[in-house]
Design an enzyme around this catalytic site. Sequence first.
Site, PDB file in Angstrom:
ATOM      1  N   ASP A  40       9.352  93.140  14.897  1.00 14.88           N
ATOM      2  CA  ASP A  40       8.342  94.070  15.505  1.00 14.88           C
ATOM      3  C   ASP A  40       7.624  94.878  14.381  1.00 14.88           C
ATOM      4  O   ASP A  40       8.173  95.656  13.598  1.00 14.88           O
ATOM      5  CB  ASP A  40       9.428  95.059  16.073  1.00 14.88           C
ATOM      6  CG  ASP A  40       8.663  95.973  17.167  1.00 14.88           C
ATOM      7  OD1 ASP A  40       7.440  96.295  16.691  1.00 14.88           O
ATOM      8  OD2 ASP A  40       9.230  96.806  17.989  1.00 14.88           O
ATOM      9  N   HIS A  79       6.103 102.332  12.899  1.00 16.92           N
ATOM     10  CA  HIS A  79       7.437 102.199  12.336  1.00 16.92           C
ATOM     11  C   HIS A  79       7.180 102.189  10.739  1.00 16.92           C
ATOM     12  O   HIS A  79       8.360 102.067  10.053  1.00 16.92           O
ATOM     13  CB  HIS A  79       8.278 101.291  12.951  1.00 16.92           C
ATOM     14  CG  HIS A  79       8.391 101.461  14.281  1.00 16.92           C
ATOM     15  ND1 HIS A  79       9.135 102.429  14.956  1.00 16.92           N
ATOM     16  CD2 HIS A  79       8.038 100.420  15.419  1.00 16.92           C
ATOM     17  CE1 HIS A  79       9.010 102.028  16.399  1.00 16.92           C
ATOM     18  NE2 HIS A  79       8.412 101.012  16.598  1.00 16.92           N
ATOM     19  N   ILE A  83       8.879 106.489  12.977  1.00 16.59           N
ATOM     20  CA  ILE A  83      10.071 106.340  13.601  1.00 16.59           C
ATOM     21  C   ILE A  83      10.795 105.133  13.608  1.00 16.59           C
ATOM     22  O   ILE A  83      10.221 104.269  13.412  1.00 16.59           O
ATOM     23  CB  ILE A  83       9.933 106.910  14.939  1.00 16.59           C
ATOM     24  CG1 ILE A  83       9.000 105.908  15.850  1.00 16.59           C
ATOM     25  CG2 ILE A  83       9.562 108.433  15.071  1.00 16.59           C
ATOM     26  CD1 ILE A  83       8.993 106.210  17.293  1.00 16.59           C
ATOM     27  N   GLY A  96      13.303 101.594  18.506  1.00 20.51           N
ATOM     28  CA  GLY A  96      14.348 101.827  19.385  1.00 20.51           C
ATOM     29  C   GLY A  96      15.646 100.921  19.624  1.00 20.51           C
ATOM     30  O   GLY A  96      16.766 101.016  19.729  1.00 20.51           O
TER      31      GLY A  96
END
Length: 285
Positions: A189, A194, A209, A212
């Site tokens: 990903d 990120h 961040i 998830g």
Amino acid sequence: MAIDYDKLVNWKFDPIEQHYTSKDSILYALGVGVSMDPLDMDQLRFTYEEDQLALPTMAVVLAYPGFFLKQPEFGVDWVKILHGEQGIQIHKPLPAAGHVVGENRITEIIDKGEGKGALIFSERKVYDKPTGDLLCTLTSTTFARGDGGFGGPKIEAPKPHAVPDREPDSVVELPTLPQAALIYRLSGDFNPLHADPRVAEAAGFKAPILHGLATLGAAGHAILKDACGYNPDRFASLRLRFTSPVYPGETIVTEIWKDGQDVSFRSRVKERDVVVLNNGHAVVK
């Protein structure tokens, strides 16, 4: 622009084939925080090639179809979508290295109404290519915030699992590395949110961040440790709802309730006391 319900729900995905190696499995485990204590022999089974095991939650990165909702013919306002829920069902323990094929489909799209968004439900089945055995089934719910009122079904969405109204039976604290997102993204990903502080700031975050699904991996690690004794053969399924982002370097605290084979859980960030995963349900053997 509006969601083309018929096109999206009937879309025929090409099968996704993936060869992955022992190194890929180790990289995934490091990305979700396994072996923060490199002397822990239980965790080392997932991060060292001798008698290596694969984490059950690694299923989420196998035969991943990519960001298909960005395709303009679907009519999805992809800038406003959020990953709402994720489920994993393990049919056979994942090998530490293998050749897999994934079959993806959209199972339903629910129109919550004008200004209320839409829910897109998808499913991915991952098979072992040499034997044809079904290894795992992944289910995902995407919240398309900008796509309500497109004229699709207005059926009621499934209710999330409710965690028990009592003190948890156990609590597992797992730290994350400041560079956790930079490691996890190498499992497939590559969203710059990120990694790039400039992209994160433009999106309203103080810093990049954590993915998830990396937070999910930390919760899965807590379940594997506390309810399965680090035996992946005992890990049957997991489902949860994403509620808030995690910043790399924060501590993920997972509260666990055990009722026989049913395990309920939720995770919060210790430093900010914010629930980041909720309505968690796992089944162990």
